[in-house]
Structures are given as structure tokens and as C-alpha cells.
Design a protein around this motif. Structure first.
Motif, mmCIF file in Angstrom:
data_model
loop_
_atom_site.group_PDB
_atom_site.id
_atom_site.type_symbol
_atom_site.label_atom_id
_atom_site.label_comp_id
_atom_site.label_asym_id
_atom_site.label_seq_id
_atom_site.Cartn_x
_atom_site.Cartn_y
_atom_site.Cartn_z
ATOM 1 N N CYS A 16 2.063 8.933 5.756
ATOM 2 C CA CYS A 16 1.363 10.167 6.116
ATOM 3 C C CYS A 16 2.361 11.133 6.729
ATOM 4 O O CYS A 16 3.065 10.773 7.673
ATOM 5 N N VAL A 17 2.439 12.345 6.203
ATOM 6 C CA VAL A 17 3.344 13.346 6.765
ATOM 7 C C VAL A 17 2.618 14.317 7.689
ATOM 8 O O VAL A 17 3.221 14.855 8.617
ATOM 9 N N HIS A 18 1.319 14.564 7.445
ATOM 10 C CA HIS A 18 0.604 15.518 8.297
ATOM 11 C C HIS A 18 -0.898 15.281 8.186
ATOM 12 O O HIS A 18 -1.497 15.509 7.130
ATOM 13 N N GLY A 19 -1.483 14.811 9.266
ATOM 14 C CA GLY A 19 -2.932 14.658 9.348
ATOM 15 C C GLY A 19 -3.451 15.488 10.507
ATOM 16 O O GLY A 19 -2.970 15.349 11.626
ATOM 17 N N ARG A 20 -4.418 16.365 10.246
ATOM 18 C CA ARG A 20 -4.902 17.224 11.324
ATOM 19 C C ARG A 20 -6.404 17.498 11.179
ATOM 20 O O ARG A 20 -6.971 17.358 10.102
#
Length: 419
Positions: free
Chosen positions: A280-284
Motif C-alpha cells: 500500500c502506498v497511500h490509504g486515506r
């Protein structure tokens, strides 16, 4: 009239103006020993050709390999219907796919939809991956390598996922049973506007565990609602993905998971309830609320990869009851570490995390410790009443706030020592 035109006319007649395509009306036999991949696929293809409609699986057991849904086609499984997956990997073609944060050739899933907007799968029937043969082969392979002092990856024993949906908008999975996946259960990649509601997702812990049977994998997806589902699998219940590797954040095939709501779900056995990683590089903007848990695993898990730039932000976990292994598990994750020759020094950023109204029993409160260069900002645990065998929270960061949290009827104690 040509034979082709006559066939299309008959399909239109049998399916009530191209709306419902009941597969048994088109020569598909309810015989759990007879492989019906081609005849079911013919129904899907014809439905597409006459303008679209819903492929209906009636009561009975229907054995099939990989099926590929087309634009304007959907799937419905009636009460007592079982779409059973073949346990022969040859019935799942090797095609462009997405696995473990990489774009690779891999085996098709049982149910596949590539660029099919408005695709839906509805119950109350069951899609059964029939995964026992794959599970046994996986564990046998892993044990044989372990005896030689070697490590096995998840991809060496070829196994199909249950559902793979790629590049689709407006997806609905409603009221369907998704059981016994050979690999991941539900994998959505580059999809937007997703509703997963009232689904029963299961893969066993025993007697033969179903390895890597993630319940729901969200991979570069936006605007997701997961509601009123039951999930119990032998891996992560809900996993936030999106890519891995030192340059993963720069590659167009990877990306963000954004705007996810998980509510009113019940989670049974799993490796973790809500996991960010291991690719995962970016979870928001992820919210989990009003859920009941019954397992011995982390409620919220952050896998911090030292070979990947990661951002986990704006995450809320609220009003959780039941039993868990730990409240929070944030630790380095070095499985299959690989910088691919890069001189980069990736780090993770974890910020704006709130756990509130966590009223559970657990083995331990948990850990908040990433890799040396990882950054934690505005991490809060508030208004919670916890029962724990190990009542301390191990945390090495300054910007962690504890407010109105009791453990065993006493204020939560922070342990700031490193491992």
C-alpha cells in the motif's frame, strides 16, 4: 434468417426482453460433476450481444472454471444456487492481472469483470471456490521448502481468486455468499463507487486453513462502502492495498485508496480486521464504525514496509465491541523485502488516526512502532474501555494522545521502550 440471428432471437425470447438469462434454459445442467464453463460463458456472451441483462444461476450446483462478464451483464444467484469453482488450475487461463501490488500475468479468478461499469453480483446464493485442493497443495509446498531452509512466496502454488474486478465503476456485491476461495476472496482494482452489502464471506481456519484468503482487497479504489457483511477468513478481513516497492508511488498502475466506509459488519476469525499493507502506498479517509469483532488478531494493523514509501492518513475506527487480539498493531513488515537495486530510503507517514469508543476484551493493547524513519502525527485513542491481559500500549512516538481510556478499570499505561 441466418442461424446466428435465429439464435439471438431465441435468447431474447427466453430472457424476457434480454433481462434475465436463466442458465438452465440454455443447456446448462445442474450437475456438480460436469464442467460447464463453456456453456455458462456462452450465456454471458449472448446476454452481452443482445444488449445486456442478468445471468441467473437457479437452485442447484453448477461446476465451472473462470467466467468473464461483459459490459451490461450482471450475475444473480438464487436461493439454493451454488456456482462451484473447478479445483483444476488449467480451468483458469493465465492473463494480464494484478497480484500483490504488481501488474503481472496471473491466473483468472472464478468471476472476472474487466472494465464492466455498473457490474453487480447478487445473492442469496453462493459462489464456492472449492479451494481445498489448492490449500493442501500450498501447505505441502511450503512445508517441503521449509524443511530445506527455504522460504515460499504466495504465488508459487498457482491458485485462483474467487472474484476479481478491474477498472469498473458503480459496482455492487449484495447479499451473496462468497466461500472457500482458493486465493484472495474479493479483489477490486482501479474501481470507483463500490457497494459491498449484506455479503457472507468465509474461508476456513480449520481443519485445513485457507491460506491468503483475504476477505476484501481494495487496490487503487475510491468511494467504497462495506456494510452489514460477515467476514471470517484465514488472512486479513479487509485489506487496503495499492502497490509496493521503492518506486511504487511513482508508477501509474499504483495509487491511492480513498474514501472507504466500513459499518455494521461482524468479523470472525481473521489475521487482522482492518489492514493497511503489505502492499500500500497511500490509504486515506477510511472509517470503520459500529462493528462487532470476535477473533484473536489486531483490530487495526499497519504493515510498515521499509522498501516502500507509504502514507496512511485520516483513519477513524469508532464504536467497536467484542473480542480482539490487540487494538493496534503497527510494526515493521519485512516479508519479501526488496529494494530492486534502488538506493532510495523509503519511509512511512502515519497521521490523523483516531480510535474511539473501543469497548473490547483483548490479549494486549498493542504496539505503535514502525521503521526508524517512519513518522507518526496526531494519533489518538479516546473514550474507550478495554479489558486486556497485557494492559500496556507500547509506543515510541511523541504525537500519540490517550484521553479517557481505561484498561481493566485503570488508566491506560504507555510503555515507551523499544523492542
Amino acid at each position: 434468417m441466418t442461424l446466428r440471428l435465429l439464435t439471438l432471437c431465441l435468447f431474447a425470447h427466453f430472457t424476457l426482453n434480454a433481462q434475465d438469462f436463466v442458465i438452465t434454459k440454455f443447456g446448462v445442467a445442474s450437475d456438480s460433476t460436469q464442467l460447464s464453463t463453456k456453456t455458462i460463458q456462452d450465456v454471458i456472451d449472448r446476454a452481452h450481444e443482445v444488449g445486456g441483462g442478468t445471468v441467473v444461476i437457479p437452485k442447484g450446483v453448477f461446476l465451472t472454471g473462470a467466467l468473464f462478464f461483459k459490459p451490461k451483464t450482471n450475475l444473480r444467484l438464487e436461493e439454493g444456487a451454488v456456482l462451484k469453482g473447478s479445483d483444476n488450475i488449467d480451468d483458469y487461463p493465465l492473463i494480464p492481472s494484478r497480484m500483490e501490488g504488481r501488474s503481472i500475468l496471473y491466473y483468472a479468478a472464478l468471476i472476472n469483470a474487466y472494465y464492466v461499469d455498473n457490474f453487480s453480483v447478487a445473492g442469496p446464493g453462493k459462489i464456492d471456490g472449492n479451494g481445498l485442493k489448492y490449500w493442501k497443495k500450498f501447505w505441502s509446498h511450503r512445508d517441503s521448502l521449509k524443511s530445506l531452509g527455504k522460504e515460499s512466496t504466495n504465488l508459487e502454488v498457482h491458485r485462483p481468486r474467487l472474484v476479481f474486478i478491474w477498472g469498473c465503476n458503480n459496482i455492487k456485491l449484495q447479499g451473496v455468499k462468497l466461500h472457500n476461495a482458493g486465493f484472495w476472496t474479493t479483489h477490486l482494482y482501479q474501481c470507483n463507487n463500490i457497494l459491498i452489502e449484506g455479503c457472507d464471506i468465509r474461508a476456513p481456519y480449520r481443519p485445513v486453513p485457507a491460506p491468503s484468503s483475504d476477505g476484501i482487497d481494495l487496490d487503487v479504489c475510491k468511494k467504497v462502502v462495506i456494510r452489514n457483511c460477515y467476514i471470517s477468513v484465514h488472512d486479513d478481513a479487509i485489506c487496503i492495498k495499492g502497490g509496493k516497492g521503492p518506486d511504487a508511488h511513482l508508477l501509474p498502475q499504483n495509487g491511492m485508496i480513498d474514501d472507504v466506509l466500513i459499518e455494521n459488519c461482524t468479523i470472525g476469525e481473521a489475521h487482522a480486521t482492518l489492514t493497511f499493507g503489505s502492499e500500500c502506498v497511500h490509504g486515506r479517509n477510511v472509517t470503520m464504525r459500529n462493528c462487532k469483532i470476535n477473533n484473536n488478531s489486531p483490530l487495526l494493523k499497519f504493515k510498515m514496509r521499509p522498501d516502500t514509501y507509504q502514507v496512511y492518513e485520516n483513519i477513524t475506527v469508532d464504536n467497536i465491541t467484542g473480542k480482539v487480539g490487540s487494538i493496534i498493531n503497527m510494526n515493521p513488515w519485512k516479508q519479501f523485502f526488496n529494494l530492486d537495486g534502488s538506493t532510495a530510503k523509503p519511509f512511512g507517514t502515519v497521521r490523523n488516526i483516531t480510535l474511539s469508543n473501543i469497548n473490547v476484551s483483548c490479549n494486549k493493547v498493542g504496539d505503535i512502532e514502525g521503521n526508524p524513519n517512519d513518522v507518526v502525527q496526531n494519533f489518538k485513542i479516546i473514550s474507550s474501555d478495554i479489558k486486556a491481559e497485557n494492559p500496556t500500549l507500547r509506543n515510541i512516538y511523541k504525537d500519540v494522545t490517550i484521553l479517557n481510556v481505561t484498561v481493566n478499570n485503570k488508566p491506560l499505561v504507555l510503555d515507551k521502550s523499544k523492542k
